[in-house]
Scaffold this active site. Structure first.
Site, PDB file in Angstrom:
ATOM      1  N   ASP A  10       0.931  -0.875  -0.166  1.00  0.00           N
ATOM      2  CA  ASP A  10      -0.087  -0.528  -0.146  1.00  0.00           C
ATOM      3  C   ASP A  10       0.863   1.499   0.115  1.00  0.00           C
ATOM      4  O   ASP A  10       2.307   0.877   0.074  1.00  0.00           O
ATOM      5  CB  ASP A  10      -0.473   0.284   1.204  1.00  0.00           C
ATOM      6  CG  ASP A  10      -2.121   1.149   1.364  1.00  0.00           C
ATOM      7  OD1 ASP A  10      -2.755   1.186   0.196  1.00  0.00           O
ATOM      8  OD2 ASP A  10      -1.826   2.244   2.235  1.00  0.00           O
ATOM      9  N   SER A  11       0.179   2.528  -0.484  1.00  0.00           N
ATOM     10  CA  SER A  11       0.678   3.703  -0.002  1.00  0.00           C
ATOM     11  C   SER A  11       1.807   3.887   1.154  1.00  0.00           C
ATOM     12  O   SER A  11       2.510   4.754   1.359  1.00  0.00           O
ATOM     13  CB  SER A  11       0.405   5.033  -0.534  1.00  0.00           C
ATOM     14  OG  SER A  11      -1.151   4.464  -0.124  1.00  0.00           O
ATOM     15  N   TYR A  42      -0.725   8.549  -2.300  1.00  0.00           N
ATOM     16  CA  TYR A  42      -0.469   8.285  -3.913  1.00  0.00           C
ATOM     17  C   TYR A  42      -1.044   8.655  -4.627  1.00  0.00           C
ATOM     18  O   TYR A  42      -1.434   9.206  -5.811  1.00  0.00           O
ATOM     19  CB  TYR A  42      -0.542   6.848  -4.087  1.00  0.00           C
ATOM     20  CG  TYR A  42       0.955   5.780  -3.986  1.00  0.00           C
ATOM     21  CD1 TYR A  42       1.866   6.852  -3.429  1.00  0.00           C
ATOM     22  CD2 TYR A  42       1.230   4.502  -4.558  1.00  0.00           C
ATOM     23  CE1 TYR A  42       2.994   5.659  -2.972  1.00  0.00           C
ATOM     24  CE2 TYR A  42       2.525   3.963  -3.921  1.00  0.00           C
ATOM     25  CZ  TYR A  42       2.893   4.072  -3.367  1.00  0.00           C
ATOM     26  OH  TYR A  42       4.052   3.803  -2.903  1.00  0.00           O
ATOM     27  N   GLY A  43      -2.763   9.519  -4.053  1.00  0.00           N
ATOM     28  CA  GLY A  43      -3.690   9.765  -4.274  1.00  0.00           C
ATOM     29  C   GLY A  43      -3.933  11.248  -5.174  1.00  0.00           C
ATOM     30  O   GLY A  43      -4.855  11.211  -5.840  1.00  0.00           O
ATOM     31  N   CYS A  73      -3.689  -1.480  -2.340  1.00  0.00           N
ATOM     32  CA  CYS A  73      -3.640   0.326  -2.777  1.00  0.00           C
ATOM     33  C   CYS A  73      -4.763   0.761  -3.754  1.00  0.00           C
ATOM     34  O   CYS A  73      -4.695   0.151  -4.969  1.00  0.00           O
ATOM     35  CB  CYS A  73      -2.564   1.354  -3.008  1.00  0.00           C
ATOM     36  SG  CYS A  73      -2.625   3.414  -3.232  1.00  0.00           S
ATOM     37  N   ASN A  74      -6.089   1.084  -3.608  1.00  0.00           N
ATOM     38  CA  ASN A  74      -7.161   1.207  -4.342  1.00  0.00           C
ATOM     39  C   ASN A  74      -6.229   1.954  -5.836  1.00  0.00           C
ATOM     40  O   ASN A  74      -6.544   2.069  -6.890  1.00  0.00           O
ATOM     41  CB  ASN A  74      -8.353   2.193  -3.959  1.00  0.00           C
ATOM     42  CG  ASN A  74      -9.170   1.888  -3.003  1.00  0.00           C
ATOM     43  OD1 ASN A  74     -10.489   0.796  -3.809  1.00  0.00           O
ATOM     44  ND2 ASN A  74      -8.733   1.042  -1.829  1.00  0.00           N
ATOM     45  N   THR A  75      -5.891   3.660  -5.548  1.00  0.00           N
ATOM     46  CA  THR A  75      -4.954   4.028  -6.310  1.00  0.00           C
ATOM     47  C   THR A  75      -4.412   3.263  -7.354  1.00  0.00           C
ATOM     48  O   THR A  75      -4.220   3.398  -8.544  1.00  0.00           O
ATOM     49  CB  THR A  75      -3.738   5.577  -5.644  1.00  0.00           C
ATOM     50  OG1 THR A  75      -5.172   5.943  -4.423  1.00  0.00           O
ATOM     51  CG2 THR A  75      -3.961   6.469  -6.389  1.00  0.00           C
ATOM     52  N   GLU A 152      -3.495   8.255   8.922  1.00  0.00           N
ATOM     53  CA  GLU A 152      -1.957   8.163   9.388  1.00  0.00           C
ATOM     54  C   GLU A 152      -2.149   8.728  10.550  1.00  0.00           C
ATOM     55  O   GLU A 152      -1.038   8.330  10.939  1.00  0.00           O
ATOM     56  CB  GLU A 152      -1.591   8.895   7.867  1.00  0.00           C
ATOM     57  CG  GLU A 152      -1.215   8.281   6.741  1.00  0.00           C
ATOM     58  CD  GLU A 152      -0.615   6.820   6.660  1.00  0.00           C
ATOM     59  OE1 GLU A 152       0.569   7.600   7.085  1.00  0.00           O
ATOM     60  OE2 GLU A 152      -0.664   6.174   5.370  1.00  0.00           O
ATOM     61  N   CYS A 184     -10.747   3.201  -0.258  1.00  0.00           N
ATOM     62  CA  CYS A 184      -8.955   3.447  -0.231  1.00  0.00           C
ATOM     63  C   CYS A 184      -9.446   3.170   1.035  1.00  0.00           C
ATOM     64  O   CYS A 184      -9.392   2.491   1.941  1.00  0.00           O
ATOM     65  CB  CYS A 184      -8.895   5.328   0.263  1.00  0.00           C
ATOM     66  SG  CYS A 184      -7.970   5.376   0.659  1.00  0.00           S
ATOM     67  N   THR A 185      -7.571   2.301   0.940  1.00  0.00           N
ATOM     68  CA  THR A 185      -7.472   1.253   2.121  1.00  0.00           C
ATOM     69  C   THR A 185      -7.605   2.270   3.351  1.00  0.00           C
ATOM     70  O   THR A 185      -7.851   1.351   4.524  1.00  0.00           O
ATOM     71  CB  THR A 185      -6.059   0.577   1.658  1.00  0.00           C
ATOM     72  OG1 THR A 185      -5.491   1.851   2.007  1.00  0.00           O
ATOM     73  CG2 THR A 185      -5.634  -0.085   0.923  1.00  0.00           C
ATOM     74  N   HIS A 186      -7.572   3.414   3.312  1.00  0.00           N
ATOM     75  CA  HIS A 186      -7.001   4.273   4.385  1.00  0.00           C
ATOM     76  C   HIS A 186      -8.557   4.220   5.171  1.00  0.00           C
ATOM     77  O   HIS A 186      -8.859   4.621   6.615  1.00  0.00           O
ATOM     78  CB  HIS A 186      -6.823   5.682   4.313  1.00  0.00           C
ATOM     79  CG  HIS A 186      -5.450   5.038   4.279  1.00  0.00           C
ATOM     80  ND1 HIS A 186      -4.034   4.889   3.235  1.00  0.00           N
ATOM     81  CD2 HIS A 186      -3.486   5.829   4.854  1.00  0.00           C
ATOM     82  CE1 HIS A 186      -3.111   4.524   3.272  1.00  0.00           C
ATOM     83  NE2 HIS A 186      -2.976   5.559   4.424  1.00  0.00           N
TER      84      HIS A 186
HETATM   85  N1  DGL Z   1      -4.305   3.548   0.238  1.00  0.00           N
HETATM   86  C1  DGL Z   1      -4.601   4.652  -0.682  1.00  0.00           C
HETATM   87  C2  DGL Z   1      -5.633   3.816  -1.604  1.00  0.00           C
HETATM   88  O1  DGL Z   1      -6.459   2.815  -1.339  1.00  0.00           O
HETATM   89  C3  DGL Z   1      -5.223   5.952  -0.603  1.00  0.00           C
HETATM   90  C4  DGL Z   1      -3.507   6.773   0.196  1.00  0.00           C
HETATM   91  C5  DGL Z   1      -2.754   7.976  -0.788  1.00  0.00           C
HETATM   92  O2  DGL Z   1      -3.441   8.346  -1.505  1.00  0.00           O
HETATM   93  O3  DGL Z   1      -1.561   7.399  -1.046  1.00  0.00           O
HETATM   94  O4  DGL Z   1      -6.449   4.237  -2.842  1.00  0.00           O
END
Ligand code: DGL
Length: 266
Positions: A10-11, A42-43, A73-75, A152, A184-186
């Protein structure tokens, strides 16, 4: 049988919400986790740079001898999946189709909301996959970038997080969505305040379906771990392992230690 670990990346620390579902559903499997905490978020970055970062991480995980990789990570899943599967020769699982399938299955009024990072929402991947399941479903999407730093920071259940959730979600609720994908994982870290702000809407965490998908893949290919000894998981981050302890305690119920790893040379 295949005793090698599963790589999850993940990011940042958000992917621990996916790792948590793997620990529950695949308790005999070993996990190697990588969170790119030095380069999160990453988003808000370009597709090209996120593709480059994720390819470095997959190379790192392959060096750790993983048998399959989860782009938690969804991104990454929504922007780089084709590039990663074209380049690497091991099973890679993305998270978007799992969440999209679940939303298409449970919506009753064919009106689904998706929240994610700017890059995930701009990709249109969730909308495409939901419509591939059922073209009649209307999808309303909303980028919620503030949720990532809140998660975070561990600000997951205070008045600031609650206010952000109310403001972000109001326009989706006004559209009468009956299901909401946490794209988004967060965001699953903020499930309580998101669920409260979303009223009676069904909140979908794709991680549950992703873990099921991996279980099915391992069973189908005869790749489950055969050893009966307790699995030893390994966690790596690219910076600030202190924060990792705190979030892993919240998400996994145990303060795992993360090692710092450098992936830029991969
Ligand atoms: N973990 C990222 C996701 O699932 C989101 C956080 C990011 O912007 O890096 O998209």
């Amino acid at each position: 049988m295949d005793d090698r670990p599963i790589g999850i990346f993940d990011s940042g620390v958000g992917g621990l919400t996916v790792a948590g579902e793997f620990l529950k559903l695949l308790p005999d499997e070993e996990i190697v986790y990588f969170g790119d905490t030095a380069r999160v978020p990453y988003g808000s970055k370009s597709k090209e740079i996120v593709t480059k970062f994720s390819a470095q991480i997959v190379s790192f995980l392959i060096e750790k001898n993983v048998k399959a990789v989860v782009a938690a990570c969804n991104t990454v899943s929504s922007n780089c999946y084709e590039a990663l599967t074209a380049r690497f020769d091991l099973p890679i699982i993305e998270v978007v189709s799992a969440g999209a399938g679940e939303a298409a299955r449970i919506t009753r009024n064919n009106t689904v909301g998706v929240i994610g990072t700017e890059r995930t929402i701009a990709s249109g991947a969730y909308e495409r996959m939901i419509k591939a399941e059922n073209p009649e479903i209307i999808v309303y999407s909303k980028a919620c970038p503030l949720f990532v730093p809140l998660a975070e920071e561990g600000w997951i259940n205070n008045s600031v997080a609650a206010a952000a959730a109310e403001i972000y979600l109001q326009e989706l609720i006004d559209r009468d969505i009956d299901s909401l994908i946490l794209g988004c994982t967060h965001y699953p870290l903020l499930t309580d305040i998101i669920t409260r702000a979303a009223g009676g809407v069904s909140v979908i965490n794709p991680a549950v379906q992703v873990a099921r998908k991996m279980r099915a893949l391992l069973e189908k290919r005869g790749m489950k771990r055969g050893k009966s000894d307790k699995p030893e998981h390994k966690f790596f981050v690219s910076d600030n392992s202190g924060k990792f302890d705190k979030i892993s305690r919240i998400v996994l119920g145990k303060a795992y230690k993360a090692e710092i790893a450098e992936v830029e040379g991969y």
